[in-house]
Design an enzyme around this catalytic site. Structure first.
Site, PDB file in Angstrom:
ATOM      1  N   ASP A   1       0.846  -1.196   0.000  1.00  0.00           N
ATOM      2  CA  ASP A   1       0.000   0.000   0.000  1.00  0.00           C
ATOM      3  C   ASP A   1       0.886   1.252   0.000  1.00  0.00           C
ATOM      4  OD1 ASP A   1       0.878  -0.531   2.530  1.00  0.00           O
ATOM      5  OD2 ASP A   1      -0.947   0.110   3.537  1.00  0.00           O
TER       6      ASP A   1
ATOM      7  N   CYS B   1      -8.795  -2.783  -2.926  1.00  0.00           N
ATOM      8  CA  CYS B   1      -7.525  -2.927  -2.214  1.00  0.00           C
ATOM      9  C   CYS B   1      -7.882  -2.760  -0.742  1.00  0.00           C
ATOM     10  CB  CYS B   1      -6.482  -1.937  -2.716  1.00  0.00           C
ATOM     11  SG  CYS B   1      -7.122  -0.280  -3.073  1.00  0.00           S
TER      12      CYS B   1
ATOM     13  N   ALA C   1      -8.264   0.672   0.925  1.00  0.00           N
ATOM     14  CA  ALA C   1      -9.188   1.803   0.896  1.00  0.00           C
ATOM     15  C   ALA C   1      -9.983   1.837  -0.410  1.00  0.00           C
ATOM     16  CB  ALA C   1      -8.420   3.108   1.073  1.00  0.00           C
ATOM     17  N   GLY C   2      -9.467   1.170  -1.426  1.00  0.00           N
ATOM     18  CA  GLY C   2     -10.165   1.161  -2.721  1.00  0.00           C
ATOM     19  C   GLY C   2      -9.904   2.413  -3.537  1.00  0.00           C
ATOM     20  N   ILE C   3      -8.785   3.070  -3.286  1.00  0.00           N
ATOM     21  CA  ILE C   3      -8.471   4.278  -4.061  1.00  0.00           C
ATOM     22  C   ILE C   3      -7.079   4.216  -4.697  1.00  0.00           C
ATOM     23  CG2 ILE C   3     -10.103   5.821  -2.957  1.00  0.00           C
ATOM     24  CD1 ILE C   3      -7.859   6.831  -1.145  1.00  0.00           C
ATOM     25  N   GLY C   4      -6.059   3.860  -3.913  1.00  0.00           N
ATOM     26  CA  GLY C   4      -4.678   3.916  -4.407  1.00  0.00           C
ATOM     27  C   GLY C   4      -4.392   2.862  -5.454  1.00  0.00           C
ATOM     28  N   ARG C   5      -4.319   1.620  -5.015  1.00  0.00           N
ATOM     29  CA  ARG C   5      -3.973   0.533  -5.929  1.00  0.00           C
ATOM     30  C   ARG C   5      -5.103   0.243  -6.903  1.00  0.00           C
ATOM     31  NH1 ARG C   5      -2.041  -2.829  -0.814  1.00  0.00           N
ATOM     32  NH2 ARG C   5      -3.646  -1.479   0.076  1.00  0.00           N
TER      33      ARG C   5
ATOM     34  N   GLN D   1      -3.428   7.382  -5.025  1.00  0.00           N
ATOM     35  CA  GLN D   1      -3.165   7.942  -3.701  1.00  0.00           C
ATOM     36  C   GLN D   1      -1.784   8.577  -3.575  1.00  0.00           C
ATOM     37  OE1 GLN D   1      -4.980   8.460  -1.303  1.00  0.00           O
ATOM     38  NE2 GLN D   1      -3.807   8.426   0.578  1.00  0.00           N
TER      39      GLN D   1
HETATM   40  N1  PTR Z   1      -4.841   8.890   4.771  1.00  0.00           N
HETATM   41  C1  PTR Z   1      -4.918   9.332   3.430  1.00  0.00           C
HETATM   42  C2  PTR Z   1      -3.824  10.370   3.216  1.00  0.00           C
HETATM   43  O1  PTR Z   1      -3.518  11.082   4.156  1.00  0.00           O
HETATM   44  O2  PTR Z   1      -3.271  10.429   2.130  1.00  0.00           O
HETATM   45  C3  PTR Z   1      -6.297   9.798   3.260  1.00  0.00           C
HETATM   46  C4  PTR Z   1      -6.633  10.648   2.137  1.00  0.00           C
HETATM   47  C5  PTR Z   1      -7.309  10.121   1.090  1.00  0.00           C
HETATM   48  C6  PTR Z   1      -6.329  11.987   2.142  1.00  0.00           C
HETATM   49  C7  PTR Z   1      -7.687  10.898   0.046  1.00  0.00           C
HETATM   50  C8  PTR Z   1      -6.688  12.790   1.109  1.00  0.00           C
HETATM   51  C9  PTR Z   1      -7.360  12.241   0.053  1.00  0.00           C
HETATM   52  O3  PTR Z   1      -7.818  13.016  -0.949  1.00  0.00           O
HETATM   53  P1  PTR Z   1      -6.982  13.650  -2.137  1.00  0.00           P
HETATM   54  O4  PTR Z   1      -6.407  12.495  -2.899  1.00  0.00           O
HETATM   55  O5  PTR Z   1      -7.979  14.426  -2.910  1.00  0.00           O
HETATM   56  O6  PTR Z   1      -5.931  14.514  -1.530  1.00  0.00           O
HETATM   57  N1  PTR Z   2      -6.706   6.685   6.218  1.00  0.00           N
HETATM   58  C1  PTR Z   2      -5.997   5.793   5.376  1.00  0.00           C
HETATM   59  C2  PTR Z   2      -4.522   6.178   5.442  1.00  0.00           C
HETATM   60  O1  PTR Z   2      -4.017   5.941   6.496  1.00  0.00           O
HETATM   61  O2  PTR Z   2      -3.895   6.624   4.509  1.00  0.00           O
HETATM   62  C3  PTR Z   2      -6.575   5.734   4.051  1.00  0.00           C
HETATM   63  C4  PTR Z   2      -5.919   4.892   3.020  1.00  0.00           C
HETATM   64  C5  PTR Z   2      -5.479   3.596   3.254  1.00  0.00           C
HETATM   65  C6  PTR Z   2      -5.787   5.400   1.767  1.00  0.00           C
HETATM   66  C7  PTR Z   2      -4.913   2.825   2.250  1.00  0.00           C
HETATM   67  C8  PTR Z   2      -5.218   4.658   0.749  1.00  0.00           C
HETATM   68  C9  PTR Z   2      -4.795   3.359   0.988  1.00  0.00           C
HETATM   69  O3  PTR Z   2      -4.288   2.621  -0.035  1.00  0.00           O
HETATM   70  P1  PTR Z   2      -5.152   1.696  -1.025  1.00  0.00           P
HETATM   71  O4  PTR Z   2      -6.310   2.493  -1.550  1.00  0.00           O
HETATM   72  O5  PTR Z   2      -4.184   1.345  -2.089  1.00  0.00           O
HETATM   73  O6  PTR Z   2      -5.601   0.498  -0.246  1.00  0.00           O
END
Ligand code: PTR
Ligand code: PTR
Length: 311
Positions: free
Chosen positions: A183, A228, A230-234, A272
């Protein structure tokens, strides 16, 4: 070509990071009302990764609970295919039943997982499927049976049987888990990632052909469910490379920046880390080189973004 690749790898990284930073400063393209409702907050794995209302997957509402339709999952368009993916978080034990309900209701045939359940000693995703042959698990009205596991170098393919205990029907579900993607990081090689991506495509095509329509709500076949932690990064990285390489094969051009912007209007916060954004370029370039289409790639993006700005 090799030189070009090296050039992009080193010289342009900063420019791409700047491009990514600009994308990240844009506000989300929607509201998060349902994700914030009190009855739903504990269905989100992370309090800062909520799911947008306009593209969220609705579960069929149950009993008298109006909030039983919420799951942290969004529909995402693919290349020339509406709702080609469902992008979602790693299921939590309390949402295992909801997760399988979504798989059932959306007629999903393939689940793609790009995380391990535990990474660096931390829980990243629940064990929502039985991992060993012939194991079975029951969540709400579903029974899931492990029907075989095949190991590959960087990933594993599991055959599952998903049984709906209300109707007595059962379906075959494939599960592909990529194992070498930390991650906040990127896969150790674009090649390993591309091999995985091609396997995902092959399974989805085979399964869609083997199963008969109608795909209610999905005329071109059911969505691939991808998650993954969070379902955003990978997840976002996977979808971006999949879309861009399909477009390259079809019309010979790619636009990673636009693809990521569009993806983020459906699954907020997709991609991410700056490194994941750069990785999208590397993977697409490597793929283009493998299939002999490297000349087709318009390097204007790379040129434009060359600058010494900080990542
Ligand atoms: N824990 C993550 C971080 O600090 O990167 C959570 C997070 C997720 C923060 C998305 C910001 C996010 O939004 P953006 O990608 O628009 O900055
Ligand atoms: N709050 C989490 C953080 O600590 O960054 C959110 C987060 C966790 C965001 C994992 C992205 C992460 O990666 P992926 O989407 O690849 O699982």
């Amino acid at each position: 070509v090799e030189e070009l690749l090296q050039y992009c790898k080193i010289k342009q990284k900063k420019g791409l990071c700047r491009e990514y930073t600009l994308i990240r400063t844009e506000p989300p393209a929607g509201t998060f009302e349902q994700a914030k409702v009190k009855a739903n907050t504990n269905k989100n794995r992370y309090t800062d990764v909520l799911c947008m209302d306009h593209s969220r997957v609705h579960l069929n509402t149950r009993d008298s609970d109006p909030h039983s339709d919420y799951i942290n999952a969004n529909f995402v368009d693919g290349y020339k295919q509406r709702n080609a993916y469902i992008s979602t978080q790693g299921p939590l034990p309390r949402t295992f039943g909801d997760f399988w309900r979504m798989v059932w209701e959306q007629m999903v045939l393939l689940v793609v997982m790009t995380t391990r359940t535990v990474e660096r000693g931390r829980l990243k995703c629940g064990q929502y499927w039985p991992p060993e042959l012939e194991d079975r698990e029951e969540y709400d009205n579903f029974t899931i049976i492990n029907n075989g596991v095949t190991d590959f170098v960087d990933y594993k393919l599991t055959s599952l049987i998903l049984q709906n205990n209300m109707t007595g029907e059962s379906r075959k579900i494939n599960h592909l888990q990529f194992l070498s993607w930390p991650d906040y990081g990127v896969p150790h090689s674009a090649d390993a990632f591309l091999r995985f991506m091609h396997h995902v495509r092959r399974v989805q095509e085979e399964r869609t052909q083997a199963c008969s329509p109608p795909w209610i709500g999905h005329p071109n076949g059911p969505p691939i469910l991808i998650h993954c932690s969070a379902g955003i990064g990978r997840t976002g990285t996977f979808i971006t490379v999949d879309i861009c390489t399909r477009r390259l094969a079809d019309i010979g051009t790619v636009n990673i920046q636009k693809t990521v912007r569009r993806l983020r209007t459906q699954r907020a916060f997709s991609i991410q880390m700056p490194d994941q954004y750069v990785f999208c370029y590397l993977a697409v370039l490597e793929h283009a080189q493998n299939v002999g289409l490297i000349e087709n790639i318009d390097l204007a993006n790379f040129e434009d973004s060359s600058s010494d700005s900080e990542c």
